[in-house]
Every structure is written in C-alpha cells, then in structure tokens.
Write a protein that holds these residues in place. Structure first.
Motif, PDB file in Angstrom:
ATOM      1  N   GLY A  15      -9.647 -32.578 -30.406  1.00 28.37           N
ATOM      2  CA  GLY A  15      -9.573 -32.728 -28.950  1.00 28.37           C
ATOM      3  C   GLY A  15      -8.886 -31.885 -28.387  1.00 28.37           C
ATOM      4  O   GLY A  15      -8.380 -31.869 -27.113  1.00 28.37           O
ATOM      5  N   ILE A  16      -8.816 -30.548 -28.793  1.00 30.61           N
ATOM      6  CA  ILE A  16      -8.126 -29.316 -28.221  1.00 30.61           C
ATOM      7  C   ILE A  16      -8.858 -28.771 -26.982  1.00 30.61           C
ATOM      8  O   ILE A  16      -8.360 -28.314 -26.226  1.00 30.61           O
ATOM      9  N   VAL A  17     -10.205 -28.518 -27.384  1.00 35.94           N
ATOM     10  CA  VAL A  17     -11.163 -28.455 -26.392  1.00 35.94           C
ATOM     11  C   VAL A  17     -12.026 -29.200 -26.005  1.00 35.94           C
ATOM     12  O   VAL A  17     -12.339 -30.188 -26.842  1.00 35.94           O
ATOM     13  N   PRO A  18     -12.815 -29.194 -24.765  1.00 37.08           N
ATOM     14  CA  PRO A  18     -13.852 -30.303 -24.487  1.00 37.08           C
ATOM     15  C   PRO A  18     -14.998 -30.163 -25.559  1.00 37.08           C
ATOM     16  O   PRO A  18     -15.288 -29.089 -25.936  1.00 37.08           O
ATOM     17  N   PRO A  19     -15.580 -31.138 -25.682  1.00 35.78           N
ATOM     18  CA  PRO A  19     -16.758 -31.387 -26.599  1.00 35.78           C
ATOM     19  C   PRO A  19     -17.991 -30.380 -26.265  1.00 35.78           C
ATOM     20  O   PRO A  19     -18.694 -29.894 -27.027  1.00 35.78           O
ATOM     21  N   ASP A  20     -18.178 -30.172 -24.875  1.00 34.68           N
ATOM     22  CA  ASP A  20     -19.054 -29.185 -24.592  1.00 34.68           C
ATOM     23  C   ASP A  20     -18.805 -27.464 -24.232  1.00 34.68           C
ATOM     24  O   ASP A  20     -19.344 -26.806 -23.995  1.00 34.68           O
ATOM     25  N   THR A  21     -17.498 -27.258 -25.040  1.00 32.64           N
ATOM     26  CA  THR A  21     -17.234 -25.982 -25.231  1.00 32.64           C
ATOM     27  C   THR A  21     -18.104 -24.907 -26.002  1.00 32.64           C
ATOM     28  O   THR A  21     -18.539 -25.350 -27.013  1.00 32.64           O
ATOM     29  N   ASP A  22     -18.467 -23.883 -25.203  1.00 30.20           N
ATOM     30  CA  ASP A  22     -19.386 -22.879 -25.829  1.00 30.20           C
ATOM     31  C   ASP A  22     -18.604 -21.746 -26.296  1.00 30.20           C
ATOM     32  O   ASP A  22     -17.438 -21.295 -25.602  1.00 30.20           O
ATOM     33  N   LEU A  23     -18.902 -20.881 -27.112  1.00 34.70           N
ATOM     34  CA  LEU A  23     -18.241 -19.696 -27.485  1.00 34.70           C
ATOM     35  C   LEU A  23     -19.077 -18.565 -26.678  1.00 34.70           C
ATOM     36  O   LEU A  23     -20.124 -18.405 -26.349  1.00 34.70           O
ATOM     37  N   ILE A  80      13.111 -29.063 -28.587  1.00 33.66           N
ATOM     38  CA  ILE A  80      12.247 -27.874 -28.928  1.00 33.66           C
ATOM     39  C   ILE A  80      11.238 -27.631 -28.372  1.00 33.66           C
ATOM     40  O   ILE A  80      10.327 -28.528 -28.078  1.00 33.66           O
ATOM     41  N   VAL A  81      11.071 -26.519 -28.043  1.00 31.42           N
ATOM     42  CA  VAL A  81      10.180 -25.934 -27.093  1.00 31.42           C
ATOM     43  C   VAL A  81       9.589 -24.868 -27.677  1.00 31.42           C
ATOM     44  O   VAL A  81      10.405 -23.722 -28.028  1.00 31.42           O
ATOM     45  N   LEU A  82       8.234 -24.913 -28.142  1.00 29.85           N
ATOM     46  CA  LEU A  82       7.751 -23.661 -28.704  1.00 29.85           C
ATOM     47  C   LEU A  82       6.529 -23.187 -27.991  1.00 29.85           C
ATOM     48  O   LEU A  82       5.713 -23.898 -27.744  1.00 29.85           O
ATOM     49  N   PRO A 158      -0.860 -22.137 -26.155  1.00 34.15           N
ATOM     50  CA  PRO A 158      -0.507 -23.332 -26.520  1.00 34.15           C
ATOM     51  C   PRO A 158       1.518 -23.552 -26.342  1.00 34.15           C
ATOM     52  O   PRO A 158       1.914 -22.705 -26.348  1.00 34.15           O
ATOM     53  N   MET A 159       1.690 -24.797 -26.101  1.00 26.10           N
ATOM     54  CA  MET A 159       3.211 -24.971 -26.228  1.00 26.10           C
ATOM     55  C   MET A 159       3.435 -26.207 -26.875  1.00 26.10           C
ATOM     56  O   MET A 159       2.792 -27.524 -26.504  1.00 26.10           O
ATOM     57  N   THR A 170       3.447 -39.247 -27.083  1.00 32.59           N
ATOM     58  CA  THR A 170       3.181 -38.089 -28.018  1.00 32.59           C
ATOM     59  C   THR A 170       1.618 -37.947 -27.723  1.00 32.59           C
ATOM     60  O   THR A 170       0.674 -38.587 -27.520  1.00 32.59           O
ATOM     61  N   GLY A 171       1.150 -36.639 -28.067  1.00 34.12           N
ATOM     62  CA  GLY A 171      -0.416 -36.547 -28.040  1.00 34.12           C
ATOM     63  C   GLY A 171      -0.411 -35.197 -27.387  1.00 34.12           C
ATOM     64  O   GLY A 171       0.312 -34.306 -26.847  1.00 34.12           O
ATOM     65  N   LEU A 172      -1.924 -34.826 -27.279  1.00 39.79           N
ATOM     66  CA  LEU A 172      -2.317 -33.559 -26.512  1.00 39.79           C
ATOM     67  C   LEU A 172      -2.397 -33.716 -24.967  1.00 39.79           C
ATOM     68  O   LEU A 172      -2.780 -34.678 -24.691  1.00 39.79           O
ATOM     69  N   ARG A 173      -1.706 -32.773 -24.336  1.00 43.44           N
ATOM     70  CA  ARG A 173      -1.648 -32.966 -22.753  1.00 43.44           C
ATOM     71  C   ARG A 173      -2.639 -31.639 -22.257  1.00 43.44           C
ATOM     72  O   ARG A 173      -2.210 -30.710 -22.772  1.00 43.44           O
ATOM     73  N   THR A 174      -3.563 -31.552 -21.403  1.00 50.23           N
ATOM     74  CA  THR A 174      -4.418 -30.601 -21.146  1.00 50.23           C
ATOM     75  C   THR A 174      -4.278 -29.987 -19.741  1.00 50.23           C
ATOM     76  O   THR A 174      -4.968 -28.947 -19.313  1.00 50.23           O
ATOM     77  N   GLN A 175      -3.109 -30.448 -19.105  1.00 51.25           N
ATOM     78  CA  GLN A 175      -3.014 -30.086 -17.588  1.00 51.25           C
ATOM     79  C   GLN A 175      -2.162 -28.639 -17.914  1.00 51.25           C
ATOM     80  O   GLN A 175      -1.515 -28.315 -18.782  1.00 51.25           O
TER      81      GLN A 175
END
Length: 186
Positions: A15-23, A80-82, A158-159, A170-175
């Motif tokens: 779920g890091i990129v949208p399902p329709d992401t193309d290269l 912790i901020v990475l 990424p952060m 917790t979880g992935l945030r995309t904004q």
C-alpha cells in the motif's frame, strides 16, 4: 528492469503506492544488466556490495539505539524521526565510480581504472558510488534518480516517526508534508 518490477509489485502489496502506479520509461543512459560486459558487471556488483554493507551497518546502529532505549525504559517517551535524502543519486554515472568527485568535475570513470581499485572500495582510499542503473532501480517507481525523481510537483521521501507514548495511530500516511512542518507539528 527486473528489480524495478519486483519492487513496484511489493510497494503495491504494502500500500505504499496506488495500485494503478506505472513505471516510467527506461532511461537512455541506463544499460540493461545483460548488456553490460563482464568487467562492467564486476564493478557494478562490487559497488553495490559496498553500498549494501553501508546500509546494513546503518540499520544495525539504528537497531542498537532502539534496543538501548527499549532496555532502559525510555523508548515509549522518545520521539524518533527518520527521514531520507531525496532519492538514490546518479553521481556514479553509467559505470559507477571509485571517486565521486570525478562526476562533480566532469571526469568520466574508466572501467579499467575502477577494476584496479575494487579491493579499496569502501575504504578511506576511495569515494565510491554505485552506477545510475542501481540508482534508477532504487528509486522505483520514479522515472530516474535524485535530481530527477520529483513526483506530483515535489520530491517524495519516506519519513518514519515513532513516539509510542503520544502517537497511537500507526500505519502508512500518504499526505504531503514539508520538512519545516515536522517540529511545529510535534
């Protein structure tokens, strides 16, 4: 191309990129692995091994810090901020480099010279950098590498933020955020 395909598939599963992401298209300056000479493959592999060793060492040191904080009882109330740099960079050029400063001065690396220094990679005697083919693969799904990896008007980095005592969701945030937003938000 194979590594990018596999990476994009994992990114979609996570779920890091949208399902329709193309290269994006294959950059003209990146040769396929199968088209490299045996010497070019040897240099590219050695440069990647050094980078992988650096990444593994960094991961181990961050792990030591987190383990210490956990053992001392301070992890829950430690923020912790990475954050990442803006992508894998292409300063190694198409052949990689045993001295990245050559790139900054417009001097190409010669495979023959790089081969002579393979045993010095990662030492104080070199300032090595992997080839642009690796940078392109590491920046999946973006179209190229650092300086060219912008997406939707900005640079996507990424952060990771951890603060168990204060951050419950917790979880992935995309904004999108800006680096200057981190401190005021906290």
């Amino acid at each position: 191309g194979v590594l990018r395909d596999r990476t994009l598939a994992r990114q979609k599963e996570m779920g890091i990129v949208p399902p329709d992401t193309d290269l994006g298209p294959w950059p003209q300056t990146v040769e396929a692995w199968d088209d490299l000479s045996a010497d070019e493959k040897q240099v590219a592999a050695a440069l990647m091994e050094v980078y992988a060793g650096f990444a593994e060492h960094t991961d181990a040191q961050v792990g030591r810090l987190v383990d210490y904080l956990a053992a001392s009882g301070m992890l829950d109330n430690t923020i912790i901020v990475l954050v990442s740099d803006n992508g894998a960079s292409g300063e190694g050029g198409p052949n990689g480099s045993v001295n990245e400063n050559k790139f900054f001065n417009g001097l190409p690396d010669a495979i023959e010279e790089n081969l002579k220094q393979l045993d010095e990679l990662g030492s104080t005697r070199t300032y090595n950098h992997y080839p642009t083919g690796w940078a392109w693969a590491f920046n999946t799904p973006f179209k190229m590498w650092k300086r060219y990896a912008n997406y939707q008007g900005g640079t996507a980095d990424p952060m990771i933020v951890s603060w168990p005592a204060q951050i419950k969701k917790t979880g992935l945030r995309t904004q999108y955020q800006h680096a200057i937003d981190i401190v005021p938000t906290i």
